[in-house]
Design a protein around this motif. Sequence first.
Motif, PDB file in Angstrom:
ATOM      1  N   ALA A 110       0.829  -1.210   0.000  1.00  0.00           N
ATOM      2  CA  ALA A 110       0.000   0.000   0.000  1.00  0.00           C
ATOM      3  C   ALA A 110       0.863   1.259   0.000  1.00  0.00           C
ATOM      4  O   ALA A 110       0.569   2.237  -0.697  1.00  0.00           O
ATOM      5  CB  ALA A 110      -0.942  -0.013   1.205  1.00  0.00           C
ATOM      6  N   LEU A 111       1.938   1.239   0.783  1.00  0.00           N
ATOM      7  CA  LEU A 111       2.852   2.381   0.798  1.00  0.00           C
ATOM      8  C   LEU A 111       3.507   2.570  -0.567  1.00  0.00           C
ATOM      9  O   LEU A 111       3.596   3.693  -1.090  1.00  0.00           O
ATOM     10  CB  LEU A 111       3.932   2.172   1.870  1.00  0.00           C
ATOM     11  CG  LEU A 111       3.493   2.284   3.324  1.00  0.00           C
ATOM     12  CD1 LEU A 111       4.573   1.744   4.251  1.00  0.00           C
ATOM     13  CD2 LEU A 111       3.185   3.745   3.671  1.00  0.00           C
ATOM     14  N   PHE A 112       3.970   1.468  -1.149  1.00  0.00           N
ATOM     15  CA  PHE A 112       4.658   1.549  -2.434  1.00  0.00           C
ATOM     16  C   PHE A 112       3.734   2.065  -3.529  1.00  0.00           C
ATOM     17  O   PHE A 112       4.182   2.809  -4.424  1.00  0.00           O
ATOM     18  CB  PHE A 112       5.231   0.185  -2.802  1.00  0.00           C
ATOM     19  CG  PHE A 112       6.012   0.185  -4.087  1.00  0.00           C
ATOM     20  CD1 PHE A 112       7.214   0.864  -4.177  1.00  0.00           C
ATOM     21  CD2 PHE A 112       5.540  -0.481  -5.207  1.00  0.00           C
ATOM     22  CE1 PHE A 112       7.945   0.877  -5.367  1.00  0.00           C
ATOM     23  CE2 PHE A 112       6.258  -0.475  -6.393  1.00  0.00           C
ATOM     24  CZ  PHE A 112       7.461   0.208  -6.475  1.00  0.00           C
ATOM     25  N   ASP A 113       2.469   1.704  -3.463  1.00  0.00           N
ATOM     26  CA  ASP A 113       1.521   2.181  -4.471  1.00  0.00           C
ATOM     27  C   ASP A 113       1.453   3.702  -4.518  1.00  0.00           C
ATOM     28  O   ASP A 113       1.151   4.283  -5.567  1.00  0.00           O
ATOM     29  CB  ASP A 113       0.123   1.607  -4.201  1.00  0.00           C
ATOM     30  CG  ASP A 113      -0.009   0.156  -4.650  1.00  0.00           C
ATOM     31  OD1 ASP A 113       0.841  -0.308  -5.432  1.00  0.00           O
ATOM     32  OD2 ASP A 113      -0.958  -0.515  -4.201  1.00  0.00           O
ATOM     33  N   THR A 114       1.754   4.355  -3.392  1.00  0.00           N
ATOM     34  CA  THR A 114       1.666   5.819  -3.349  1.00  0.00           C
ATOM     35  C   THR A 114       2.920   6.507  -3.859  1.00  0.00           C
ATOM     36  O   THR A 114       2.905   7.709  -4.122  1.00  0.00           O
ATOM     37  CB  THR A 114       1.390   6.311  -1.913  1.00  0.00           C
ATOM     38  OG1 THR A 114       2.541   6.067  -1.082  1.00  0.00           O
ATOM     39  CG2 THR A 114       0.170   5.622  -1.319  1.00  0.00           C
ATOM     40  N   VAL A 115       4.024   5.752  -3.997  1.00  0.00           N
ATOM     41  CA  VAL A 115       5.284   6.394  -4.387  1.00  0.00           C
ATOM     42  C   VAL A 115       5.879   5.833  -5.673  1.00  0.00           C
ATOM     43  O   VAL A 115       6.802   6.437  -6.234  1.00  0.00           O
ATOM     44  CB  VAL A 115       6.343   6.291  -3.259  1.00  0.00           C
ATOM     45  CG1 VAL A 115       5.844   6.965  -1.994  1.00  0.00           C
ATOM     46  CG2 VAL A 115       6.732   4.840  -2.992  1.00  0.00           C
ATOM     47  N   LYS A 116       5.381   4.700  -6.159  1.00  0.00           N
ATOM     48  CA  LYS A 116       6.054   4.036  -7.274  1.00  0.00           C
ATOM     49  C   LYS A 116       6.081   4.880  -8.536  1.00  0.00           C
ATOM     50  O   LYS A 116       7.005   4.751  -9.359  1.00  0.00           O
ATOM     51  CB  LYS A 116       5.414   2.683  -7.554  1.00  0.00           C
ATOM     52  CG  LYS A 116       3.962   2.730  -8.011  1.00  0.00           C
ATOM     53  CD  LYS A 116       3.401   1.321  -8.207  1.00  0.00           C
ATOM     54  CE  LYS A 116       1.953   1.342  -8.659  1.00  0.00           C
ATOM     55  NZ  LYS A 116       1.407  -0.038  -8.786  1.00  0.00           N
ATOM     56  N   SER A 117       5.101   5.752  -8.708  1.00  0.00           N
ATOM     57  CA  SER A 117       5.034   6.559  -9.933  1.00  0.00           C
ATOM     58  C   SER A 117       5.455   8.003  -9.716  1.00  0.00           C
ATOM     59  O   SER A 117       5.300   8.837 -10.621  1.00  0.00           O
ATOM     60  CB  SER A 117       3.608   6.511 -10.502  1.00  0.00           C
ATOM     61  OG  SER A 117       3.252   5.186 -10.844  1.00  0.00           O
ATOM     62  N   LEU A 118       5.980   8.323  -8.539  1.00  0.00           N
ATOM     63  CA  LEU A 118       6.456   9.687  -8.318  1.00  0.00           C
ATOM     64  C   LEU A 118       7.620   9.994  -9.260  1.00  0.00           C
ATOM     65  O   LEU A 118       8.391   9.100  -9.625  1.00  0.00           O
ATOM     66  CB  LEU A 118       6.916   9.860  -6.871  1.00  0.00           C
ATOM     67  CG  LEU A 118       5.839   9.883  -5.788  1.00  0.00           C
ATOM     68  CD1 LEU A 118       6.484  10.024  -4.410  1.00  0.00           C
ATOM     69  CD2 LEU A 118       4.853  11.019  -6.024  1.00  0.00           C
ATOM     70  N   PRO A 119       7.781  11.249  -9.655  1.00  0.00           N
ATOM     71  CA  PRO A 119       8.927  11.603 -10.509  1.00  0.00           C
ATOM     72  C   PRO A 119      10.247  11.239  -9.832  1.00  0.00           C
ATOM     73  O   PRO A 119      10.351  11.195  -8.599  1.00  0.00           O
ATOM     74  CB  PRO A 119       8.789  13.119 -10.671  1.00  0.00           C
ATOM     75  CG  PRO A 119       7.371  13.413 -10.352  1.00  0.00           C
ATOM     76  CD  PRO A 119       6.929  12.407  -9.343  1.00  0.00           C
ATOM     77  N   ILE A 120      11.244  10.954 -10.637  1.00  0.00           N
ATOM     78  CA  ILE A 120      12.575  10.644 -10.126  1.00  0.00           C
ATOM     79  C   ILE A 120      13.366  11.935  -9.965  1.00  0.00           C
ATOM     80  O   ILE A 120      13.512  12.714 -10.906  1.00  0.00           O
ATOM     81  CB  ILE A 120      13.312   9.681 -11.073  1.00  0.00           C
ATOM     82  CG1 ILE A 120      12.690   8.285 -10.996  1.00  0.00           C
ATOM     83  CG2 ILE A 120      14.807   9.625 -10.746  1.00  0.00           C
ATOM     84  CD1 ILE A 120      13.255   7.302 -11.990  1.00  0.00           C
ATOM     85  N   VAL A 121      13.846  12.155  -8.762  1.00  0.00           N
ATOM     86  CA  VAL A 121      14.782  13.243  -8.479  1.00  0.00           C
ATOM     87  C   VAL A 121      16.151  12.596  -8.315  1.00  0.00           C
ATOM     88  O   VAL A 121      16.359  11.771  -7.424  1.00  0.00           O
ATOM     89  CB  VAL A 121      14.373  14.010  -7.205  1.00  0.00           C
ATOM     90  CG1 VAL A 121      15.432  15.053  -6.852  1.00  0.00           C
ATOM     91  CG2 VAL A 121      13.007  14.665  -7.392  1.00  0.00           C
ATOM     92  N   SER A 122      17.073  12.931  -9.197  1.00  0.00           N
ATOM     93  CA  SER A 122      18.396  12.301  -9.231  1.00  0.00           C
ATOM     94  C   SER A 122      19.455  13.375  -8.957  1.00  0.00           C
ATOM     95  O   SER A 122      20.043  13.941  -9.886  1.00  0.00           O
ATOM     96  CB  SER A 122      18.625  11.645 -10.595  1.00  0.00           C
ATOM     97  OG  SER A 122      19.892  11.036 -10.666  1.00  0.00           O
ATOM     98  N   PRO A 123      19.732  13.676  -7.685  1.00  0.00           N
ATOM     99  CA  PRO A 123      20.558  14.839  -7.350  1.00  0.00           C
ATOM    100  C   PRO A 123      22.053  14.606  -7.383  1.00  0.00           C
ATOM    101  O   PRO A 123      22.821  15.544  -7.229  1.00  0.00           O
ATOM    102  CB  PRO A 123      20.106  15.167  -5.926  1.00  0.00           C
ATOM    103  CG  PRO A 123      19.780  13.824  -5.343  1.00  0.00           C
ATOM    104  CD  PRO A 123      19.197  13.021  -6.478  1.00  0.00           C
ATOM    105  N   HIS A 124      22.462  13.331  -7.563  1.00  0.00           N
ATOM    106  CA  HIS A 124      23.894  13.053  -7.645  1.00  0.00           C
ATOM    107  C   HIS A 124      24.106  11.817  -8.508  1.00  0.00           C
ATOM    108  O   HIS A 124      23.536  10.759  -8.234  1.00  0.00           O
ATOM    109  CB  HIS A 124      24.501  12.804  -6.260  1.00  0.00           C
ATOM    110  CG  HIS A 124      25.924  12.322  -6.331  1.00  0.00           C
ATOM    111  ND1 HIS A 124      26.962  13.154  -6.697  1.00  0.00           N
ATOM    112  CD2 HIS A 124      26.475  11.108  -6.134  1.00  0.00           C
ATOM    113  CE1 HIS A 124      28.086  12.459  -6.706  1.00  0.00           C
ATOM    114  NE2 HIS A 124      27.821  11.218  -6.370  1.00  0.00           N
ATOM    115  N   GLY A 125      24.915  11.956  -9.557  1.00  0.00           N
ATOM    116  CA  GLY A 125      25.188  10.833 -10.440  1.00  0.00           C
ATOM    117  C   GLY A 125      26.296  11.173 -11.402  1.00  0.00           C
ATOM    118  O   GLY A 125      26.902  12.254 -11.334  1.00  0.00           O
ATOM    119  N   HIS A 126      26.538  10.254 -12.311  1.00  0.00           N
ATOM    120  CA  HIS A 126      27.678  10.392 -13.219  1.00  0.00           C
ATOM    121  C   HIS A 126      27.293  10.127 -14.668  1.00  0.00           C
ATOM    122  O   HIS A 126      28.122   9.665 -15.453  1.00  0.00           O
ATOM    123  CB  HIS A 126      28.801   9.449 -12.781  1.00  0.00           C
ATOM    124  CG  HIS A 126      29.273   9.692 -11.388  1.00  0.00           C
ATOM    125  ND1 HIS A 126      30.206  10.651 -11.072  1.00  0.00           N
ATOM    126  CD2 HIS A 126      28.921   9.109 -10.203  1.00  0.00           C
ATOM    127  CE1 HIS A 126      30.416  10.652  -9.768  1.00  0.00           C
ATOM    128  NE2 HIS A 126      29.649   9.723  -9.218  1.00  0.00           N
TER     129      HIS A 126
END
Length: 469
Positions: A22-38
């Motif tokens: 139930a928790l995952f259903d509320t967040v699985k489609s949220l936009p991805i914020v990728s603040p650190h990567g390469h």
Amino acid sequence: MSLLHPDRLFPAEPGTRAVARALFDTVKSLPIVSPHGHTDPRWWGENPAFADASELFVIPDHYVVRMLVSQGVPFEALGIGAGAEPDRRKIWRTFAAHYHLFQGTPSRLWVDHALSETFGIGARLSPDTCDETFDAINAQLTQPHTRPRALYDRFGIEVIATTDSALDDLGWHKMARESDWTGRVVPTYRPDAVTDPEFEGFVRNLDQFGNLTGCDTGTWAGYLEAHRARRAFFIAHGATATDHGHPTARTADLGAAEAKALFDRVRAGKASAEDAEQFRAQMLTEFARMSCEDGLVMQLHAGSLRNHNHGVFHAYGRDKGFDIPRRTGFVEELRPLLNAVGMDPRLTLLLFTLDEATYARELAPLAGVYPSLKLGPPWWFHDSFEGMRRFREMATETAGFYNTAGFNDDTRALCSIPARHDVARRSDCAFLAELVTSHRLDESEAFALAPMLATGLAKQTYKLGEAGK
């Protein structure tokens, strides 16, 4: 058919699993914020097509490379080095023949996710399926929907940060910003090439640094001013953070005369190993002061012994899997910096470690009292379901959730980004569900926390809430 079970990584106990779902259903489609990567900034500026499956999944991925090398596969067979195998299909066949080595690893989850969700592959990679899979991926790589900008949009990325040398002209960022594409890509100021006296070409790098900024990098004052100038340049291109990859977390706060004398030795190429460590330590405190001035969030990634094998480094270069975690202290090491500016409300310093023993003993207690400190998510060797779970278990009791920085994917493998965020969201939802079913957390609190852990904390900590490019 999917390679992915819908309940992967959720608790086995039925009641707790139901809460996690139930928790995952509320967040699985949220936009991805990728603040650190390469990810390669060229992808976002030029938007080139990927050449083939091996270029996308094997050659640049040091997680994949190190596992195969550990089992005796030569670098050359993976398309790396002067005698690299030129036939990309052969490279893919080598990968497929050894894919069983990744059973139980995060790489298996990431690759399966990318094959299934991004390319619609229903059969697990193996010697029997490798040619069919290679051809299916390559056929799609000729299409517009698999170019970098299209993947950014398909993955639901809201903002992504690259990691860029202080010497970079940020030309690819400029190209992306001036295009008609609406994706938001920001640089991150990574000054290691001009702050680490043991970095190859360091003295020449300082000369180039001076030419770029018009500052006299032959003097301590001019050198510091050059950093301020480059930081301002990065900010003008959208940067919100800096990143510092140091062997240790040691900091220093030298007097002006002592700092100048140390810089003079370093600038002349006469630094001892202790001078090099002391200079890196001093620069962390200088950068913390600069962050108080210009507002850039500061990240410290400490504790990797880079390029452990000299022969591999000289033959094949950096980032080939031979960076090894080592013991890393933070309490005494950070004290000079924290005594100087640790209580300044303008500073945000994110701490990352490869030494999990420090989570409960050092990092959580430090972040649990200093307003400037936040804990970055599990990094590198620990960016797995188990690593994320251990982090929450050891850090939450002292630092809570709100002294952590959410999640970042820290990857150069574009197709692994949604997979990594999926794992993080499932891991956090599983942890929250267990707090709920053991009556340590109200269900309403868990539903409020889940989106904060998925996107909210990262966006807040890295100051990425502003809209636009």
